[in-house]
Design an enzyme around this catalytic site. Structure first.
Site, mmCIF file in Angstrom:
data_model
loop_
_atom_site.group_PDB
_atom_site.id
_atom_site.type_symbol
_atom_site.label_atom_id
_atom_site.label_comp_id
_atom_site.label_asym_id
_atom_site.label_seq_id
_atom_site.Cartn_x
_atom_site.Cartn_y
_atom_site.Cartn_z
ATOM 1 N N ARG A 172 0.836 -1.204 0.000
ATOM 2 C CA ARG A 172 0.000 0.000 0.000
ATOM 3 C C ARG A 172 0.875 1.259 0.000
ATOM 4 N NH1 ARG A 172 -4.162 1.779 4.864
ATOM 5 N NH2 ARG A 172 -5.511 3.136 3.651
ATOM 6 N N ASP A 454 -5.137 5.100 13.920
ATOM 7 C CA ASP A 454 -4.205 5.490 12.874
ATOM 8 C C ASP A 454 -4.697 6.776 12.218
ATOM 9 O OD1 ASP A 454 -6.341 4.724 11.323
ATOM 10 O OD2 ASP A 454 -5.356 2.987 10.416
#
Length: 562
Positions: A172, A454
């Site tokens: 990613r 996050d």
């Protein structure tokens, strides 16, 4: 002495390319990654697509301006209706290793070598190798993380399965809004995703393909089918340059923006030779409503802790439409990440309660037809795999076409009812402050109140605080208005509570800096589009990465875990 060392390892790139010296302690990794051939490849990749990257970013700005000026709402595009109406096109089938993706590990920053190795030794089907939401993109972290992927792919870690047997790597790269400050091409800092993608493909792409284990990617924060079209062009170009067959690269697009939800079929169509499906999450997607419509009273998002979950109409509709769209076109549909952490004692009531909560939420996704989802806690892998085995048959649920689903623009844009609580406001403040503090420590995620947080949860947290101030929302608890004064006062109280976790003066200074930066973000007149962009461009964060502050603070503050 230091200058001599740097002169020995500083690479010389092609004309028109400048690369910063290596981060301290990563001289050997730097030499491996920045070979003459890899820099030539990066230079050509970036030079070829840099202008088109700028164009898609300007199109985002233009589209946002149009929405603001016209007060229009998004809908399914008229000029691409022929793509949606054509019943015959399908994405190419994915390779065998992607057919069964019940449980992936999410938010795994590959610079965290210990967690990366544990994940590779786990029974998970895949690993989200994350240079985006769960990662803090310091130069050190990017070089360390990409080199760790190199080591895994080339079987240089002891006691780790061969890449053909290990959980599949879903790489990613950073999203389009992020730039890499440590490389310039033709006088411009380079797009972060091209830096990540280029190095990963050059060093690992062919080996992954030869072992039938990639190269596979996640694409973050795509907002339109035109951005998917650009990624497809990048894939085609890269395959030709590296001598890979057409369609070798596969990518899962994360639908993290409300505008992209109206273009899911078009996104699949543009990537039909390279698609590994679509993914739906909750917090980045919810935050995008504030990003695009936050100044409109009709789009006031209530307290996420109390009133926002995947069972609400706007999120349930988004997930069901994603599953229906993917399966109709032969693509896999995956759900978001379970952020809850299991307590250590499996006999405790808290352990049973957390497991029951995760099971309930993930079973809802399975029944909606998803083919897989992610967990952060490695201890959740086997219970969730058993859940899939119990409630599904075969490798995936592509046969679940969800013809029972009809989703309208109203469904996708329907805000849940509810208000704002004092606890919810304080929770959002704490998450926002702790995320910025984590970045100052060089960390992309942290633990708070029994779950991992996050950039996605930081986005929704600071977005809600900004929006509640903007609309002078009243608290359910005592009818106080969420004002600048109230948020400042509560933030100071949160800082006092959190400062008990700091074990040094420097750690307390870092927390104080994080508080100042958080208040700056939530009190701005205009909504900063991404907190990660704001931090990545902010001099305080950049200075902290270049002065060794990360190492100094890392051992001086305990991360709140459970």
């Amino acid at each position: 002495m230091r200058k001599n060392v740097l002169s020995e390892v500083l690479v010389k790139g092609p004309v028109g390319m400048e690369v910063s010296p290596p981060p301290s302690g990563l001289e050997a990794e730097y030499r491996t990654l920045f070979s003459t051939d890899s820099l030539l490849f990066l230079h050509e990749l970036i030079s070829t697509f840099d202008e088109e990257v700028d164009q898609v970013m300007w199109l985002r700005v233009s589209r946002k301006a149009h929405l603001d000026l016209s007060s229009d709402l998004p809908s399914f595009l008229e000029h691409t209706a022929h793509i949606r109406r054509d019943p015959f096109w399908r994405v190419l089938p994915v390779p065998q290793r992607l057919q069964r993706r019940h449980v992936d590990i999410g938010d795994l920053a590959p610079c965290d070598t210990q967690r990366f190795v544990r994940a590779l030794q786990s029974p998970a089907q895949g690993i989200q190798v994350d240079f985006d939401d769960g990662n803090c993109p310091t130069y050190y972290n990017q070089i360390k993380g990409i080199h760790n992927v190199f080591k895994v792919v080339h079987h240089q870690f002891p006691n780790v399965p061969h890449i053909s047997q290990a959980p599949v790597l879903m790489l990613r790269p950073r999203a389009w809004n992020m730039v890499e400050h440590n490389m310039m091409v033709e006088g411009k800092e380079v797009p972060g995703p091209l830096f990540d993608f280029g190095l990963l493909m050059f060093h690992c792409g062919k080996t992954l393909f030869e072992n039938k284990s990639g190269p596979f990617f996640y694409l973050s924060k795509v907002e339109s089918f035109l951005e998917a079209k650009l990624w497809n062009k990048i894939f085609v170009w890269t395959q030709q340059k590296l001598g890979l067959p057409p369609g070798s690269i596969k990518a899962t697009v994360l639908i993290e923006n409300v505008l992209a939800a109206f273009e899911m079929e078009e996104i699949l169509y543009e990537l039909r030779d390279h698609s590994a499906g679509l993914n739906c999450g909750i917090w980045d997607y919810s935050a995008s409503f504030v990003n695009k419509f936050g100044h409109r009273q009709a789009f006031l998002l209530p307290d996420r802790s109390k009133y926002v979950n995947m069972e609400k109409r706007f999120l349930r509709s988004y997930m069901e439409l994603l599953v229906q769209t993917c399966h109709r076109r032969g693509a896999l549909a995956t759900g978001g990440m379970a952020a809850l952490l299991l307590p250590q004692d499996p006999l405790s009531d808290s352990y049973k309660r957390v497991l029951a909560t995760v099971t309930r939420l993930k079973l809802m996704e399975i029944k909606a037809g998803v083919d897989g989802f992610m967990v952060y806690d490695l201890s959740l892998i086997e219970p969730m795999q058993k859940l899939f085995k119990l409630h599904t048959e075969g490798d995936n649920q592509l046969h679940q076409l969800r013809n029972d689903v009809t989703v309208t623009p109203d469904d996708l844009l329907s805000m849940p009812l509810g208000g704002v609580t004092l606890d919810g406001l304080k929770y959002n403040i704490a998450v926002g402050v702790l995320f910025i503090n984590a970045w100052l420590l060089g960390k992309g995620h942290f633990f708070y109140r029994g779950q991992v947080e996050d950039s996605a949860t930081a986005e929704i947290s600071r977005s809600q605080v900004w929006q509640w101030i903007r609309h002078q929302t009243r608290l359910e608890d005592d009818s106080r208005v969420v004002s600048r004064r109230l948020v400042i006062d509560l933030t100071k109280k949160v800082m006092v509570e959190l400062s008990t976790l700091c074990l040094s003066v420097r750690a307390k200074q870092s927390l104080h800096t994080a508080v100042d930066m958080f208040l700056e973000v939530v009190l701005k007149r205009d909504f900063p589009e991404f907190i990660t962009t704001y931090l990545n461009q902010d001099h305080t964060f950049r200075i902290s990465q270049s002065t060794g502050q990360v190492e100094a603070l890392d051992t001086n503050m305990h991360q709140p875990k459970l």
